[in-house]
Design an enzyme around this catalytic site. Structure first.
Site, short mmCIF file in Angstrom:
data_model
loop_
_atom_site.label_atom_id
_atom_site.label_comp_id
_atom_site.label_asym_id
_atom_site.label_seq_id
_atom_site.Cartn_x
_atom_site.Cartn_y
_atom_site.Cartn_z
N THR A 1 0.84 -1.20 0.00
CA THR A 1 0.00 0.00 0.00
C THR A 1 0.87 1.25 0.00
O THR A 1 1.83 1.33 0.77
CB THR A 1 -0.84 0.02 1.29
OG1 THR A 1 -1.76 -1.06 1.23
CG2 THR A 1 -1.60 1.32 1.46
N ARG B 1 -14.23 -7.46 0.53
CA ARG B 1 -13.42 -7.05 1.71
C ARG B 1 -12.85 -5.64 1.50
O ARG B 1 -12.33 -5.30 0.44
CB ARG B 1 -12.28 -8.05 1.91
CG ARG B 1 -11.38 -7.76 3.10
CD ARG B 1 -10.14 -7.00 2.73
NE ARG B 1 -9.21 -6.83 3.85
CZ ARG B 1 -8.17 -6.02 3.83
NH1 ARG B 1 -7.89 -5.31 2.76
NH2 ARG B 1 -7.38 -5.92 4.87
N VAL B 2 -12.93 -4.83 2.55
CA VAL B 2 -12.31 -3.50 2.55
C VAL B 2 -11.40 -3.43 3.77
O VAL B 2 -11.79 -3.87 4.86
CB VAL B 2 -13.39 -2.39 2.62
CG1 VAL B 2 -12.77 -1.03 2.86
CG2 VAL B 2 -14.24 -2.39 1.35
N GLY B 3 -10.20 -2.93 3.58
CA GLY B 3 -9.27 -2.83 4.70
C GLY B 3 -9.30 -1.46 5.34
O GLY B 3 -10.31 -0.74 5.30
N ASP B 4 -8.19 -1.08 5.90
CA ASP B 4 -8.09 0.20 6.62
C ASP B 4 -7.77 1.38 5.71
O ASP B 4 -8.04 2.54 6.06
CB ASP B 4 -6.94 0.11 7.64
CG ASP B 4 -5.60 -0.14 6.93
OD1 ASP B 4 -5.54 -1.08 6.09
OD2 ASP B 4 -4.64 0.60 7.17
N GLY C 1 -4.86 -4.60 7.51
CA GLY C 1 -5.88 -3.59 7.73
C GLY C 1 -6.85 -3.92 8.85
O GLY C 1 -7.30 -3.03 9.57
N THR D 1 0.24 1.09 6.89
CA THR D 1 0.27 -0.01 5.94
C THR D 1 0.36 -1.30 6.75
O THR D 1 0.82 -1.30 7.89
CB THR D 1 1.44 0.12 4.93
OG1 THR D 1 1.41 -1.00 4.03
CG2 THR D 1 2.79 0.16 5.61
N GLY D 2 -0.09 -2.38 6.15
CA GLY D 2 -0.06 -3.67 6.86
C GLY D 2 -1.46 -4.24 6.99
O GLY D 2 -2.37 -3.83 6.26
N1 ASP Z 1 -3.51 -2.01 4.72
C1 ASP Z 1 -3.84 -2.68 3.48
C2 ASP Z 1 -5.13 -3.40 3.66
O1 ASP Z 1 -5.31 -4.03 4.69
C3 ASP Z 1 -2.82 -3.63 3.02
C4 ASP Z 1 -1.38 -3.24 3.16
O2 ASP Z 1 -1.04 -2.12 3.49
O3 ASP Z 1 -0.53 -4.10 2.94
O4 ASP Z 1 -5.92 -3.42 2.75
#
Ligand code: ASP
Length: 336
Positions: A197, A225-228, A251, A248-249
């Site tokens: 991200t 699915r929706v993340g952060d 979510g 990032t990471g």
């Molecule tokens: N944060 C993003 C999500 O969960 C993924 C990522 O940053 O790797 O959609």
């Protein structure tokens, strides 16, 4: 740190950048050599604090584009959208925009948001067939009475605004998905170096702060699915009086602690961006029994241009453009 030491460090770093081979529109073909997490004080004698652009991971070209735009006097909002656009177009980046990994049914769905210095926010969730979703999120912010549009509604809005329909699933991503289907084992990878991200924060020459965050989310996620990343306060938060943060990471874990908002509030209460990022990671780690299995990283900046970053696992780096130089900085981590 004295200005001289800073300049020595940056010139060494910029040497390693000039030797990197860059393909137009592609991720860097050589690994960056990050410097250590070195908190630099822009208030050091004679050092101009603005403009500054920072972004998650080693997205050198994207951060450079934003930094150059800022040097040419564009607003921080224009700069972050121009910056992240580089990765949205990069078909070799499998976690942002065109070329992003699909969900488990083969659909590439993107999430993005922007916040400007007036505290306005716009986002699009789970959008298909449109690559420049950060620019689309801006349109939602500026040209609708809403803050978030999702799915088909966001896509229809994009066409109405002149965005073109594109197939976001590249041959490579499709092949990788076909391969994945053989086992269908869902396990997000902890660090995907330089391919993740992109969250970007910028302070322009007027000292105004904006941010953007854009992603295809986790590879082989469930449909819908929706993340952060596109959710205000989780993936991104800006308060032009205080500072901004971006994540990032994994979510799902960022959402539960509203990490970016938390960091900005901690800075409001006097913490340095570095301490605030550390505290936000600590909250996740303290609540979670399985933090060893996932990565989360934050970067943050305050109104004075001071930067911080912290992550759970080693391996996260971020880019920082300041004083005409674009540096890759290694973040400190909770797990060494
Ligand atoms: N944060 C993003 C999500 O969960 C993924 C990522 O940053 O790797 O959609």
């Amino acid at each position: 740190m004295k200005r001289r030491t800073f300049l020595e460090k940056t010139s060494l770093t910029s040497l390693s950048f000039t030797s990197a081979i860059l393909l137009p529109g592609c991720i860097q073909s050589k690994k960056l050599t990050p410097t250590n997490n070195n908190e630099l004080s822009p208030q050091e004698e004679g050092f101009p604090p603005f403009p500054i652009a920072i972004c998650t991971w080693g997205f050198m070209d994207a951060n450079q584009a934003a930094g150059e735009a800022l040097m040419n006097n564009v607003s921080s909002l224009d700069a972050v959208i121009q910056g992240v656009h580089v990765e949205e177009q990069n078909i070799y980046n499998t976690t942002v925009g065109k070329g992003g990994a699909p969900d488990r049914d083969g659909n590439v769905t993107l999430d993005a948001c922007v916040m400007n210095s007036d505290g306005n926010y716009g986002a699009v969730l789970c959008v298909q067939n449109i690559s420049n979703v950060a620019a689309l999120a801006r349109k939602v912010m500026e040209e609708t009475p809403h803050a978030i549009l999702a799915g088909q509604g966001a896509e229809d809005f994009a066409y109405a605004k002149g965005f073109k329909k594109e197939n976001l699933l590249t041959k490579d991503s499709e092949q990788a998905w076909e391969e994945w289907k053989k086992s269908s084992h869902y396990k997000p990878v902890i660090n995907i170096e330089n391919h993740d991200t992109i969250g970007m924060l910028a302070i322009d020459k007027n000292g105004d702060l904006s941010g953007a965050c854009t992603t295809s989310g986790l590879a082989y996620k469930m449909k819908g699915r929706v993340g952060d990343s596109a959710i205000i306060g989780a993936g991104l938060y800006i308060d032009n009086e205080i500072g901004g943060a971006v994540a990032t990471g994994l979510g799902e874990e960022v959402l539960k602690t509203v990490g970016s908002f938390l960091i900005v509030e901690l800075m409001r209460n006097g913490m340095h961006p570095q301490q605030a990022c550390e505290e936000a990671i600590r909250r996740i780690v303290n609540k979670s029994t399985n933090y060893k299995d996932f990565q989360i990283a934050y970067i943050a900046i305050n109104k004075a241009g001071e930067v911080g970053s912290f992550c759970i696992h080693e391996g996260f780096t971020y880019m920082k453009f300041q004083d005409g130089k674009n540096m890759n900085v290694r973040s400190a981590s909770y797990v060494k």
